[in-house]
Design a protein around this motif. Structure first.
Motif, PDB file in Angstrom:
ATOM      1  N   MET A   1       1.026  -1.301  -0.429  1.00 37.82           N
ATOM      2  CA  MET A   1       0.105  -0.058  -0.070  1.00 37.82           C
ATOM      3  C   MET A   1       1.070   1.484   0.594  1.00 37.82           C
ATOM      4  O   MET A   1       2.156   1.262   0.375  1.00 37.82           O
ATOM      5  CB  MET A   1      -0.639  -0.055   1.239  1.00 37.82           C
TER       6      MET A   1
ATOM      7  N   VAL B   1       1.104   5.096  -0.291  1.00 34.36           N
ATOM      8  CA  VAL B   1       0.872   7.193   0.413  1.00 34.36           C
ATOM      9  C   VAL B   1       2.025   6.980   0.755  1.00 34.36           C
ATOM     10  O   VAL B   1       2.156   7.489   2.399  1.00 34.36           O
ATOM     11  CB  VAL B   1      -0.597   7.313   0.825  1.00 34.36           C
TER      12      VAL B   1
ATOM     13  N   ASP C   1       2.001  12.639   1.994  1.00 28.97           N
ATOM     14  CA  ASP C   1       0.511  13.485   1.753  1.00 28.97           C
ATOM     15  C   ASP C   1       0.572  14.922   1.257  1.00 28.97           C
ATOM     16  O   ASP C   1       1.656  15.402   1.221  1.00 28.97           O
ATOM     17  CB  ASP C   1       0.180  13.522   3.388  1.00 28.97           C
TER      18      ASP C   1
ATOM     19  N   ILE D   1      -5.022   6.464  -1.455  1.00 31.01           N
ATOM     20  CA  ILE D   1      -4.877   4.341  -1.922  1.00 31.01           C
ATOM     21  C   ILE D   1      -4.325   3.900  -2.133  1.00 31.01           C
ATOM     22  O   ILE D   1      -2.991   4.195  -2.024  1.00 31.01           O
ATOM     23  CB  ILE D   1      -5.612   4.357  -3.062  1.00 31.01           C
ATOM     24  N   ALA D   2      -3.912   2.263  -1.164  1.00 29.21           N
ATOM     25  CA  ALA D   2      -3.349   1.483  -1.010  1.00 29.21           C
ATOM     26  C   ALA D   2      -2.874   0.688  -2.347  1.00 29.21           C
ATOM     27  O   ALA D   2      -3.418  -0.186  -2.670  1.00 29.21           O
ATOM     28  CB  ALA D   2      -3.652   0.929  -0.067  1.00 29.21           C
ATOM     29  N   GLU D   3      -3.251   1.782  -3.769  1.00 28.80           N
ATOM     30  CA  GLU D   3      -2.266   0.524  -4.423  1.00 28.80           C
ATOM     31  C   GLU D   3      -1.023   1.423  -5.219  1.00 28.80           C
ATOM     32  O   GLU D   3      -0.290   2.379  -5.361  1.00 28.80           O
ATOM     33  CB  GLU D   3      -3.671   1.105  -6.500  1.00 28.80           C
TER      34      GLU D   3
ATOM     35  N   GLU E   1      12.768  -2.977   8.840  1.00 32.65           N
ATOM     36  CA  GLU E   1      11.956  -3.461   9.688  1.00 32.65           C
ATOM     37  C   GLU E   1      10.405  -2.530   9.672  1.00 32.65           C
ATOM     38  O   GLU E   1       9.364  -2.855   9.895  1.00 32.65           O
ATOM     39  CB  GLU E   1      11.973  -4.010  11.179  1.00 32.65           C
ATOM     40  N   GLY E   2      10.588  -0.978   9.349  1.00 33.94           N
ATOM     41  CA  GLY E   2       9.500  -0.419  10.218  1.00 33.94           C
ATOM     42  C   GLY E   2       9.283   0.620   8.834  1.00 33.94           C
ATOM     43  O   GLY E   2       8.163   0.589   9.058  1.00 33.94           O
ATOM     44  N   ALA E   3       9.195  -0.471   7.811  1.00 27.14           N
ATOM     45  CA  ALA E   3       8.872   0.211   6.549  1.00 27.14           C
ATOM     46  C   ALA E   3       7.219  -0.946   6.295  1.00 27.14           C
ATOM     47  O   ALA E   3       7.096  -1.525   6.500  1.00 27.14           O
ATOM     48  CB  ALA E   3      10.097  -0.660   5.327  1.00 27.14           C
ATOM     49  N   LEU E   4       7.066   0.803   5.648  1.00 27.16           N
ATOM     50  CA  LEU E   4       5.489   0.304   5.879  1.00 27.16           C
ATOM     51  C   LEU E   4       4.999   0.002   3.891  1.00 27.16           C
ATOM     52  O   LEU E   4       4.354   0.254   3.404  1.00 27.16           O
ATOM     53  CB  LEU E   4       4.933   1.920   5.311  1.00 27.16           C
ATOM     54  N   VAL E   5       5.798  -1.014   3.745  1.00 28.99           N
ATOM     55  CA  VAL E   5       5.521  -2.228   2.467  1.00 28.99           C
ATOM     56  C   VAL E   5       5.431  -3.160   3.372  1.00 28.99           C
ATOM     57  O   VAL E   5       6.135  -4.568   4.360  1.00 28.99           O
ATOM     58  CB  VAL E   5       6.704  -2.026   1.734  1.00 28.99           C
ATOM     59  N   VAL E   6       4.677  -4.058   2.399  1.00 35.28           N
ATOM     60  CA  VAL E   6       4.613  -5.740   2.861  1.00 35.28           C
ATOM     61  C   VAL E   6       5.713  -6.459   1.931  1.00 35.28           C
ATOM     62  O   VAL E   6       5.862  -6.315   0.677  1.00 35.28           O
ATOM     63  CB  VAL E   6       3.340  -6.193   2.397  1.00 35.28           C
TER      64      VAL E   6
END
Lengths: 323, 323
Positions: free
Chosen positions: A1, A3, A6, A30-32, A289-294
């Motif tokens: 996801m 963003v 902002d 959006i999470a794309e 480890e803390g990244a906002l990425v799966v």
């Protein structure tokens, strides 16, 4: 996801004043897309996608990416169309990043595609290859054999952390691909990332292709091999012959593969399986480890790589002899 | 940003078949709400929000949350309206989670609100308090004084990791609030989380309130104090008297505060500053590094807590004497 950035209402209002669009009524992150920040805008006219290009995208490539989408849309392919600003440009700046406003494509990507959808993907891929034939800008594929070698040089020393024996296995596979990679197949613009989340459907009808941010010039049949990997395996790792057969038949109904391409299909599939294995392995080893990425599991593509090594002829993928 | 659960097209189609909505044309995970998974749906009729309630929301509370939204919308307040299914229920199940389909509210939340917007927030908050007066379900505020004590018991031993001296300072503040917390002020349903991202505007006009998932029964003036904390401080930490004055005047234009509420305002502000400090501190100390959530800095609310401790009268927040 995704963003990553902002945007404030004032910056957005200034940005939109350069365009001929309706009054803004909402914008939602959006999470794309994993490379960029994407917002879905509602206006008093049509919905729109706003993309902010984050640093993983080279701004120098934007004329290729956005120009390609414009070119394909003008050729009648269903893909997002970058909107022109009043000054004619199709890229501006927002929150310190290059940013483009792009038409919104209705449709949904399929979490569980069936063979009929794979057929439609083959058709659309071939249509894209034909529609892009007279696109004038070119872009080298940074993720072809040379790119794999560079990635592997960085990942190899730690590969056995993921699975013991991986360093030797992948090293040997890469050596094989370097010495057997086909050179004289038909080339053109390829999508290079036509995964399920980049193909939209409306009640079983393919409604469009999105996300051209890996597009580049390379072997057309290599793009087919990427789709075989992306669309034609079951969640349990087994190759789905019916899906593969449908995807290849769909492609060939628009652009028949020549004999050299057919003969090369197994090695191309080995290459594309390795390509996605390597980027996932690299991300697996380097994403903090803390990244906002799966993080995506590289092992899925190791299994696919092994499957393709056992293939001797394209018929094993379901390719029907030409009519 | 929040999409914790993905949904397949078949599950979604089955879910939507229980509702009288148009044909689905797209669904995108959106980066709003931190407790639930939210999707923006386009249909051949109106856009909709689909919310999947994740485990941080107690399913037993959904009749309160969704019923409240329905009640407020029926009273004319602009807030999302849960749509009824064919069987009359306003909550179903999707991907193994409770799920509701909710009307889409046009509007944008303000990253940089001004005093006029704070006035509108005060008006809307008071309107909500009045509109909810005859709502029949009640919900205890789990994040009032008792809840703070529970959170603090867990966080206190590690508080000095965040800032040396914190354990003593917050312990003393909590003791003060326990012994000075007002008991006899007007009560009712409060929003309890009316931060900037939960208030939508359309060209400077407040267009609606969203996210009632912290709503509960508590002191009405405590809700005002939450808004003072959320809306009336500058990014540099300074209190903005003009915004505070506007917010309070807006509130009082609809529901004047009584003398007891006015006298209690400083201690209520101390309480709400501590409440957000404590949940942020707890999340800060316990959220695993790999989580897909941006941790909010607790120190922002420590500064606000300190500011309120120096306040002696509500007039210092900009409260005008009643006309």
């Amino acid at each position: 996801m995704a963003v990553y950035t902002d945007i404030t209402e004032n910056d957005l209002r200034n940005f939109l004043s350069e365009y001929d669009v309706g009054e803004l009524t909402s914008y939602k992150g959006i999470a794309e897309g994993v490379e960029n920040s994407n917002f879905l805008l509602h206006t008093t006219k049509d919905p729109l996608i706003l993309t902010l290009y984050e640093k993983r995208v080279d701004a120098g490539d934007l004329p290729f990416f956005l120009g390609l989408m414009q070119h394909l849309a003008q050729k009648g392919l269903n893909c997002p169309l970058p909107l022109p600003r009043h000054d004619g440009k199709i890229c501006g700046e927002l929150s310190g990043r290059p940013a483009a406003l792009i038409s919104f494509l209705e449709g949904m990507w399929l979490r569980k595609p069936e063979a009929q959808h794979c057929h439609a993907v083959g058709v659309a891929l071939a249509q894209m290859h034909l529609a892009a034939r007279d696109f004038s800008i070119t872009r080298r594929n940074a993720l072809s054999v040379n790119g794999w070698q560079e990635l592997w040089a960085k990942a190899a020393p730690r590969a056995d952390e993921v699975l013991p024996g991986l360093q030797q296995e992948i090293g040997a596979e890469l050596d094989y691909l370097v010495s057997h990679w086909p050179q004289d197949l038909p080339q053109g613009v390829i999508h290079a990332d036509l995964f399920q989340d980049n193909v939209f459907f409306l009640s079983d009808r393919l409604s469009g292709l999105i996300d051209f941010y890996f597009a580049c010039n390379d072997l057309l049949a290599y793009d087919v091999s990427i789709c075989l990997n992306a669309w034609c395996f079951q969640p349990d790792g087994a190759y789905n012959f019916a899906k593969g057969s449908a995807l290849l038949a769909g492609y060939q109904s628009v652009r028949p593969l020549n004999a050299d391409e057919i003969a090369a299909l197994p090695v191309l599939c080995r290459g594309s399986a390795l390509r996605f294995f390597l980027t996932r392995l690299y991300d697996w080893l380097t994403t903090p480890e803390g990244a906002l990425v799966v993080k995506k599991d590289p092992i899925e593509y190791l299994r696919k790589s092994r499957f393709h090594r056992a293939i001797e002829a394209a018929s094993e993928y379901g390719l029907e002899p030409a009519a």
